[in-house]
Design a protein around this motif. Structure first.
Motif, mmCIF file in Angstrom:
data_model
loop_
_atom_site.group_PDB
_atom_site.id
_atom_site.type_symbol
_atom_site.label_atom_id
_atom_site.label_comp_id
_atom_site.label_asym_id
_atom_site.label_seq_id
_atom_site.Cartn_x
_atom_site.Cartn_y
_atom_site.Cartn_z
ATOM 1 N N ILE A 92 40.565 37.800 40.291
ATOM 2 C CA ILE A 92 41.274 36.826 39.459
ATOM 3 C C ILE A 92 40.488 35.524 39.394
ATOM 4 N N GLY A 93 39.899 35.160 40.515
ATOM 5 C CA GLY A 93 39.077 33.950 40.525
ATOM 6 C C GLY A 93 37.916 34.062 39.554
ATOM 7 N N VAL A 94 37.252 35.218 39.559
ATOM 8 C CA VAL A 94 36.122 35.436 38.656
ATOM 9 C C VAL A 94 36.591 35.381 37.209
ATOM 10 N N ARG A 95 37.780 35.953 36.954
ATOM 11 C CA ARG A 95 38.297 35.972 35.591
ATOM 12 C C ARG A 95 38.566 34.547 35.094
ATOM 13 N N LEU A 116 41.881 50.438 33.673
ATOM 14 C CA LEU A 116 41.298 49.456 32.765
ATOM 15 C C LEU A 116 41.887 48.069 33.017
ATOM 16 N N MET A 117 43.150 48.044 33.465
ATOM 17 C CA MET A 117 43.791 46.760 33.751
ATOM 18 C C MET A 117 43.044 46.026 34.867
ATOM 19 N N VAL A 118 42.585 46.770 35.873
ATOM 20 C CA VAL A 118 41.824 46.147 36.958
ATOM 21 C C VAL A 118 40.603 45.434 36.386
ATOM 22 N N LEU A 119 39.956 46.087 35.440
ATOM 23 C CA LEU A 119 38.714 45.550 34.889
ATOM 24 C C LEU A 119 38.980 44.441 33.874
ATOM 25 N N THR A 120 39.865 44.730 32.913
ATOM 26 C CA THR A 120 40.081 43.795 31.808
ATOM 27 C C THR A 120 41.122 42.733 32.160
ATOM 28 N N GLY A 121 42.228 43.177 32.727
ATOM 29 C CA GLY A 121 43.322 42.256 32.992
ATOM 30 C C GLY A 121 43.062 41.366 34.188
ATOM 31 N N PHE A 122 42.417 41.896 35.223
ATOM 32 C CA PHE A 122 42.242 41.118 36.449
ATOM 33 C C PHE A 122 40.874 40.470 36.552
ATOM 34 N N TYR A 144 35.609 25.748 32.887
ATOM 35 C CA TYR A 144 34.235 26.234 32.916
ATOM 36 C C TYR A 144 34.256 27.735 33.052
ATOM 37 N N ARG A 145 33.408 28.371 32.289
ATOM 38 C CA ARG A 145 33.310 29.817 32.444
ATOM 39 C C ARG A 145 32.388 30.131 33.600
#
Lengths: 394, 358
Positions: free
Chosen positions: B199-202, B60-66, B357-358
């Motif tokens: 991380i860039g996308v986040r 879940l960290m990969v998805l939510t955290g990163f 910017y999102r």
């Protein structure tokens, strides 16, 4: 080199520790103590009902301890939380078995939770007595282990008997079925279908709900659309009241609603007030109208009130009765040299008539309570009153 | 203080760069290897469970955290992994193909669930995943012929190359090895091209897109990777539970996983494991300290819920960076002692919300 020695020393120490540990926990029986465990829902959806169960058990064990213990040993009961979640139940039972080293698990609560743990408990040689759960499922999962004793009457046979009586009595043509998803609903349905097939009928409508649902308008509307005469509701306490309120709201007086063992409790009559008036219920134990209890029950209630400062309900009395059965016919006759085999043998040969709450004496047949006598009662002026005779499902 | 002085490119690629790290992680590895012989049986079982939830928490960290995508549906991924693995084992398929098959199927479901993630984000994505989780629970409950319905099905014990791994120690090492493999895989993934893109996308979708990162593709990829790893965790959980019912994979489990990630510290794999340990151990901890409390408190019903909530509230209030944030601060304090500056972690510049910017 030094690292090697350190690892060796560590491993050696560990081996000794586990060796000692194994010796000390000879299945929960020491010279002075018998350790027993249970797991109840202390933090989940039915947590409010659990104090009664715990108190009922604790009261019986305290009595045994005050009388000098069982064959000289005091009973210590360890209560764990299962939160009505299988994962938590697994961890609770792992703790009871591996860390506390219990001799037996008694009166554990919940169908899903007990189903998740019963196999590992009996595999570990722990006596599993009187789980408050769907008995047939547990017996199947445990592989019919002799260590498992189920005292909850089968939902299918009791539903078949109770519903059969309702159909014959009311000359019902169409039957509807509202049920909770899970073992309760699935097992009850087997009984419903059997009762209908025996009379050449078919289920007119069925509707299910999930644990935690509070709105039953769509389920009752489906029954109304099918225009059924009798609704069998495999529901727990709050849900039974919910279904009845919905029926009353529609002003649907002609339909007879009958609930199964979990819904036929004093709590339903109390919290439902006017909404549950005329509700039928299939029961396997006595519910006495307030004030008309037998004398010995009154004495017991008084003692309970004094000990726990709350009003006892039938769950407390049942937990007490099951525990009494376990103590009198399981632990006591086994003597000083207490083993699981002796307890199992004692229970299998026992006939229990020590509690006025049961409809007559009870035995174990294939480790399941027998006979499963049922009686249909009805809420009249807020009190459960018997309306049928004793029905033997067999 | 320590300064990186690299003499070749491979220096920067090493996972453990300093002798102190080698000693610390070496000691941890030895401790984990000897633990089953040193600890009482109960704790060995608990550790195996912690390894399993750590795997799920890492996923879940990969998805939510990163990648910055909230999911309340990870219990459903675990359920799919668990049931598929159990059913494949019943077909007589070996452990490794079975667990990989379960993970692959879960990954495929993750792909399908990930598709709407291209269009919705934040709260709306949470709602989509929540709906999917509820749907999965219902399907498992109703598909009686395959899943055994709400009554459930037993899980066959794990065995590998003819060795029975259902014993306490066997299962412990099985979980440990898989956790280490997953962790190493994710560490490498996160510091490589894919992880940087996540991380860039986040941090800013607009900026990421400007740099040539395929935002939609990476969002779905994060879902697939996360679901794949969660499927592995689900398969192991099946062996831990030994008996599967759909109510074992309720929304509560999803919530717990989200808590693990948030309490552990978003954006750090170490945090995921810290969070899993804390949240995973809480029920045990509470039941252990219970006998030490006065009876008037310990016999109160609802104590578990209260302590649980209290710890969570305290963390959110006093350490929003999670356990990993606290760990880093402590580490720097010890490294710099006695020259620690009190304001080390104060941010020099605060950004206006509109600048991003999102």
């Amino acid at each position: 080199m030094r690292l090697k020695t350190a690892i060796l020393a560590g491993a050696l120490a560990g081996a000794m520790l586990t060796g000692l540990g194994g010796f000390a926990r000879a299945a929960g029986v020491t010279d002075t103590e018998i350790v027993l465990g249970t797991h109840l829902d202390l933090s989940g959806p039915v947590a409010a009902a659990m104090p009664q169960l715990r108190n009922g058990m604790q009261m019986r064990f305290d009595e045994a301890n005050e009388a000098g213990g069982i064959n000289g040993r005091k009973v210590r009961l360890i209560v764990e939380d299962n939160g009505s979640q299988p994962q938590l139940a697994v961890r609770a039972v792992d703790k009871l078995i591996r860390s506390d080293g219990v001799f037996a698990i008694v009166n554990a609560f919940g169908s899903g939770t007990n189903a998740a743990v019963v196999k590992r408990a009996v595999d570990a040689g722990v006596v599993y007595f009187s789980p408050w759960a769907a008995a047939a499922v547990l017996q199947k999962i445990s592989g019919r282990s002799p260590l498992l004793f189920t005292t909850t009457a089968d939902y299918d046979t009791t539903a078949k008997a109770g519903l059969g009586w309702m159909i014959d009595e009311n000359k019902a043509k169409k039957v509807g079925f509202i049920f909770q998803e899970g073992p309760l609903g699935e097992l009850t349905k087997i009984g419903v279908v059997a009762a209908l097939e025996a009379r050449g009928m078919k289920l007119a409508a069925e509707a299910s709900y999930k644990v935690g649902d509070i709105d039953f308008s769509s389920q009752v509307a489906r029954m109304k659309a099918a225009d059924v005469d009798v609704i069998l509701a495999a529901t727990l306490t709050r849900e039974t009241v919910g279904v009845m309120s919905e029926v009353k709201k529609l002003g649907w007086d002609s339909v007879k609603v009958v609930t199964t063992i979990p819904g036929r409790t004093i709590v339903v009559a109390e919290i439902g007030k006017g909404a549950v008036e005329s509700l039928y219920g299939i029961g396997t134990w006595y519910i006495w109208p307030p004030g008309s209890e037998p004398a010995d029950v009154k004495v017991w209630q008084e003692k309970y009130r004094k000990l726990f400062k709350i009003e006892p309900d039938e769950n407390a009395f049942l937990a007490y009765a099951y525990t009494d059965w376990f103590v009198k016919f399981g632990l006591q006759p086994a003597g000083r040299d207490l083993t699981a085999d002796k307890v199992v043998k004692g229970l299998q040969e026992s006939t229990y008539s020590g509690s006025p709450i049961f409809y007559g004496p009870k035995r174990f047949k294939n480790n399941h309570i027998d006979p499963e006598t049922v009686q249909v009662s009805q809420v009249k002026n807020g009190v459960w009153m018997p309306v049928s005779g004793m029905i033997d499902p067999k | 203080m320590r300064f990186a002085y690299d003499t070749s490119y491979s220096d920067a690629q090493q996972l453990l760069r300093y002798r102190s790290q080698w000693i610390c992680y070496g000691a941890l590895a030895i401790a984990l290897i000897v633990a089953p012989w040193l600890l009482p049986a109960y704790y060995v079982g608990e550790l195996s469970y912690l390894f399993i939830v750590s795997i799920a928490s890492l996923a879940l960290m990969v998805l939510t955290g990163f990648t910055g995508q909230v999911s309340l549906g990870h219990a459903a991924f675990m359920a799919i992994g668990a049931y598929t693995h159990t059913l494949l084992l019943d077909q007589g398929i070996g452990f490794i193909p079975s667990i990989l098959g379960a993970a692959t199927l879960t990954g495929f479901v993750g792909f399908i669930i990930g598709l709407p993630a291209i269009r919705v984000s934040g709260l709306y994505l949470a709602m989509v995943t929540l709906a999917y989780a509820m749907l999965t629970e219902q399907i498992i409950g109703r598909w009686k012929d395959v899943t055994g319905g709400f009554t459930g099905i037993p899980v066959s014990p794990p065995s590998l190359f003819g060795y029975d791994l259902s014993s306490l120690k066997g299962f412990y090492f099985l979980c440990l090895v898989i956790l280490v493999a997953v962790l190493l895989g994710l560490i490498n993934l996160m510091r490589g091209r894919t992880g940087r893109a996540f991380i860039g996308v986040r941090d800013s979708e607009a900026a990421a897109a400007t740099l040539g990162i395929w935002v939609g593709g990476y969002k779905v990829l994060a879902f697939v990777i996360s679901a794949f790893v969660t499927g592995i965790a689900g398969a192991l959980l099946a062996h831990h539970l030994q008996f599967l019912t759909p109510d074992g994979f309720s929304v509560m489990l999803s919530m717990e996983l989200v808590l693990m990630v948030v309490i552990g510290g978003l954006g750090s794999l170490r945090g995921a494991i810290f969070g899993a340990i804390l949240i995973g151990m809480l029920p045990t901890l509470i039941s252990k300290i219970k006998p030490l409390l006065p009876t008037s408190i310990s016999s109160q019903f609802g104590l578990e819920t209260f302590v649980f909530g209290l710890i969570l509230a305290l963390f959110v209030m006093f350490e929003p960076n999670g356990l990993n944030g606290r760990w880093l601060k402590l580490k720097i304090l010890f490294e710099n002692f006695p020259l620690y500056r009190r304001n080390t972690f104060r941010r020099g510049k605060t950004y206006m919300h509109s600048e991003r910017y999102r």
